[in-house]
Write a protein that holds these residues in place. Structure first.
Motif, PDB file in Angstrom:
ATOM      1  N   UNK A  60       0.727   3.337   6.881  1.00 51.47           N
ATOM      2  CA  UNK A  60      -0.373   2.671   7.575  1.00 51.47           C
ATOM      3  C   UNK A  60      -0.188   2.723   9.087  1.00 51.47           C
ATOM      4  N   UNK A  61       1.049   2.592   9.531  1.00 50.85           N
ATOM      5  CA  UNK A  61       1.324   2.650  10.960  1.00 50.85           C
ATOM      6  C   UNK A  61       1.045   4.046  11.497  1.00 50.85           C
ATOM      7  N   UNK A  62       1.417   5.068  10.737  1.00 49.77           N
ATOM      8  CA  UNK A  62       1.172   6.445  11.155  1.00 49.77           C
ATOM      9  C   UNK A  62      -0.325   6.741  11.222  1.00 49.77           C
ATOM     10  N   UNK A  63      -1.093   6.160  10.294  1.00 55.64           N
ATOM     11  CA  UNK A  63      -2.540   6.387  10.257  1.00 55.64           C
ATOM     12  C   UNK A  63      -3.311   5.409  11.135  1.00 55.64           C
ATOM     13  N   UNK A  64      -2.578   4.515  11.798  1.00 56.93           N
ATOM     14  CA  UNK A  64      -3.197   3.488  12.634  1.00 56.93           C
ATOM     15  C   UNK A  64      -4.177   2.627  11.836  1.00 56.93           C
ATOM     16  N   UNK A  65      -3.838   2.409  10.580  1.00 58.01           N
ATOM     17  CA  UNK A  65      -4.622   1.514   9.721  1.00 58.01           C
ATOM     18  C   UNK A  65      -4.069   0.106   9.900  1.00 58.01           C
ATOM     19  N   UNK A  66      -4.503  -0.562  10.956  1.00 56.09           N
ATOM     20  CA  UNK A  66      -3.895  -1.825  11.355  1.00 56.09           C
ATOM     21  C   UNK A  66      -3.995  -2.900  10.284  1.00 56.09           C
ATOM     22  N   UNK A  67      -5.126  -2.921   9.586  1.00 58.49           N
ATOM     23  CA  UNK A  67      -5.293  -3.949   8.562  1.00 58.49           C
ATOM     24  C   UNK A  67      -4.253  -3.800   7.457  1.00 58.49           C
ATOM     25  N   UNK A  68      -4.070  -2.569   6.986  1.00 60.64           N
ATOM     26  CA  UNK A  68      -3.086  -2.322   5.942  1.00 60.64           C
ATOM     27  C   UNK A  68      -1.662  -2.565   6.457  1.00 60.64           C
ATOM     28  N   UNK A  69      -1.460  -2.265   7.718  1.00 61.65           N
ATOM     29  CA  UNK A  69      -0.155  -2.484   8.332  1.00 61.65           C
ATOM     30  C   UNK A  69       0.195  -3.972   8.331  1.00 61.65           C
ATOM     31  N   UNK A  70      -0.770  -4.802   8.709  1.00 63.57           N
ATOM     32  CA  UNK A  70      -0.526  -6.244   8.745  1.00 63.57           C
ATOM     33  C   UNK A  70      -0.360  -6.791   7.335  1.00 63.57           C
ATOM     34  N   UNK A  71      -1.175  -6.300   6.428  1.00 61.77           N
ATOM     35  CA  UNK A  71      -1.063  -6.764   5.040  1.00 61.77           C
ATOM     36  C   UNK A  71       0.322  -6.439   4.484  1.00 61.77           C
ATOM     37  N   UNK A  72       0.809  -5.238   4.778  1.00 61.14           N
ATOM     38  CA  UNK A  72       2.151  -4.856   4.311  1.00 61.14           C
ATOM     39  C   UNK A  72       3.222  -5.727   4.934  1.00 61.14           C
ATOM     40  N   UNK A  73       3.059  -6.045   6.199  1.00 62.34           N
ATOM     41  CA  UNK A  73       4.023  -6.911   6.877  1.00 62.34           C
ATOM     42  C   UNK A  73       4.087  -8.277   6.205  1.00 62.34           C
ATOM     43  N   UNK A  74       2.937  -8.846   5.934  1.00 63.12           N
ATOM     44  CA  UNK A  74       2.891 -10.166   5.301  1.00 63.12           C
ATOM     45  C   UNK A  74       3.504 -10.129   3.907  1.00 63.12           C
ATOM     46  N   UNK A  75       3.172  -9.091   3.151  1.00 61.09           N
ATOM     47  CA  UNK A  75       3.703  -8.985   1.790  1.00 61.09           C
ATOM     48  C   UNK A  75       5.214  -8.797   1.820  1.00 61.09           C
ATOM     49  N   UNK A  76       5.692  -8.067   2.817  1.00 61.91           N
ATOM     50  CA  UNK A  76       7.141  -7.874   2.960  1.00 61.91           C
ATOM     51  C   UNK A  76       7.844  -9.206   3.220  1.00 61.91           C
ATOM     52  N   UNK A  77       7.216 -10.064   3.996  1.00 61.98           N
ATOM     53  CA  UNK A  77       7.782 -11.390   4.242  1.00 61.98           C
ATOM     54  C   UNK A  77       7.845 -12.204   2.958  1.00 61.98           C
ATOM     55  N   UNK A  78       6.848 -12.045   2.110  1.00 63.73           N
ATOM     56  CA  UNK A  78       6.859 -12.737   0.820  1.00 63.73           C
ATOM     57  C   UNK A  78       8.034 -12.273  -0.034  1.00 63.73           C
ATOM     58  N   UNK A  79       8.240 -10.958  -0.064  1.00 67.59           N
ATOM     59  CA  UNK A  79       9.332 -10.415  -0.857  1.00 67.59           C
ATOM     60  C   UNK A  79      10.692 -10.847  -0.314  1.00 67.59           C
ATOM     61  N   UNK A  80      10.799 -10.957   0.998  1.00 64.67           N
ATOM     62  CA  UNK A  80      12.068 -11.379   1.598  1.00 64.67           C
ATOM     63  C   UNK A  80      12.466 -12.777   1.146  1.00 64.67           C
ATOM     64  N   UNK A  81      11.488 -13.619   0.853  1.00 62.67           N
ATOM     65  CA  UNK A  81      11.816 -14.958   0.356  1.00 62.67           C
ATOM     66  C   UNK A  81      12.580 -14.903  -0.958  1.00 62.67           C
ATOM     67  N   UNK A  82      12.334 -13.851  -1.726  1.00 66.14           N
ATOM     68  CA  UNK A  82      13.009 -13.708  -3.008  1.00 66.14           C
ATOM     69  C   UNK A  82      14.352 -12.994  -2.884  1.00 66.14           C
ATOM     70  N   UNK A  83      14.497 -12.214  -1.802  1.00 64.87           N
ATOM     71  CA  UNK A  83      15.664 -11.335  -1.709  1.00 64.87           C
ATOM     72  C   UNK A  83      16.685 -11.739  -0.645  1.00 64.87           C
ATOM     73  N   UNK A  84      16.266 -12.519   0.341  1.00 65.85           N
ATOM     74  CA  UNK A  84      17.135 -12.828   1.465  1.00 65.85           C
ATOM     75  C   UNK A  84      17.385 -14.333   1.566  1.00 65.85           C
TER      76      UNK A  84
END
Length: 317
Positions: A60-84
């Protein structure tokens, strides 16, 4: 994962606002997200999900798809709650880094998300923090050492950063986002990204926290013109002596919102915002003859916007 989702749930509507404004990328993000959600939600494979989310974020970052980039960032934070173990500090670091590398509407959204994260963290732990004094530098990453003032300073700063480029936000229309805006939102009352972020900030600033020490020149609502017609109120010069005052910040946002819809001649959004402004001022103003002034203001709104939901609510009030 549930707590991060709760923290940011009110912003999911915003995560794809920039998508329609840019050229649609070739990547099938819908199918990719279905794969990720299957790994995480159905199979509990958090690390596999993290690998996919990181790959999606990079694409998403390479394609400058900002919406998908932000969505991925948020979802990654959710996953970190389970892993970190220290997912909260990781979340702060990730969001701060992302705001430094984005511009425009995406940057405004990320700043608002950061404010919401701090706000929800503070609300969850506030009873543990009341006896703490302020830390020397509120921007330090270890939020476990913060006191109430540190949190409120950070929340206030990030909401103000989110609202900084009002002109850009006001020109970001939501008309093209019907497939992605959650049902139940009153589009005609919140027609732009500016409106959505303004009302989110108002949810915070309309409450004056008792845990913040008051300065000697603390702002007090005592000007009867705060109940004046929308056009006059929007042009009032408000005191700037107490920059920490939530009430003052809320009044300034109301001025921006009302001024914007006066210029746009958006009667529905203007009437709705004006009613909220009058109710907010009524709860906080200290002025002789307050009840009479409030009644006159509501009667005026009732006459100025006949047949509108705001007029009906003013009649009820």
């Amino acid at each position: 994962m549930r707590s991060m989702r709760l923290i940011l749930s009110s912003f999911f509507i915003l995560l794809t606002l920039t998508l329609a404004a840019q050229k649609m990328p070739q990547t099938n993000y819908t199918a990719w997200w279905e794969k990720i959600e299957s790994l995480v939600e159905k199979k509990g494979l958090y690390r596999d999900g993290m690998i996919e989310v990181n790959a999606l974020y990079k694409k998403a970052k390479a394609e400058k798809a900002e919406a998908q980039q932000i969505r991925a960032l948020v979802y990654r934070l959710e996953l970190q709650e389970q892993l970190e173990e220290f997912s909260d500090t990781l979340a702060i670091s990730s969001l701060v880094a992302e705001t430094a590398s984005t511009k425009g509407a995406a940057n405004a959204i990320l700043n608002a998300i950061l404010a919401a994260y701090y706000q929800q963290y503070y609300n969850t732990h506030r009873w543990q923090l009341y006896n703490r004094t302020a830390t020397i530098n509120f921007s330090k990453e270890n939020i476990r050492s913060w006191g109430p003032v540190d949190f409120h300073t950070a929340i206030s700063n990030y909401y103000q950063l989110a609202m900084k480029d009002a002109g850009l936000l006001q020109s970001t229309s939501l008309e093209s986002f019907e497939p992605i805006v959650q049902k139940g939102n009153s589009r005609h009352l919140r027609p732009t990204l500016f409106d959505l972020l303004s009302w989110k900030a108002l949810e915070y600033f309309e409450n004056d926290p008792v845990e913040i020490p008051k300065s000697a020149d603390a702002f007090i609502m005592k000007d009867p013109n705060l109940l004046a017609p929308a056009e006059k109120f929007a042009g009032l010069r408000l005191s700037n002596t107490d920059s920490s005052s939530h009430l003052l910040q809320a009044l300034k946002i109301y001025q921006q919102v009302l001024g914007f819809h006066l210029r746009q001649k958006n009667t529905a959004a203007l009437a709705d915002a004006d009613l909220h402004r009058l109710e907010f001022v009524k709860e906080n103003i200290s002025v002789p003859g307050k009840d009479k002034l409030v009644l006159q203001a509501l009667e005026r709104l009732e006459v100025d916007f006949p047949g509108s939901p705001a007029s009906d609510m003013a009649s009820f009030r």
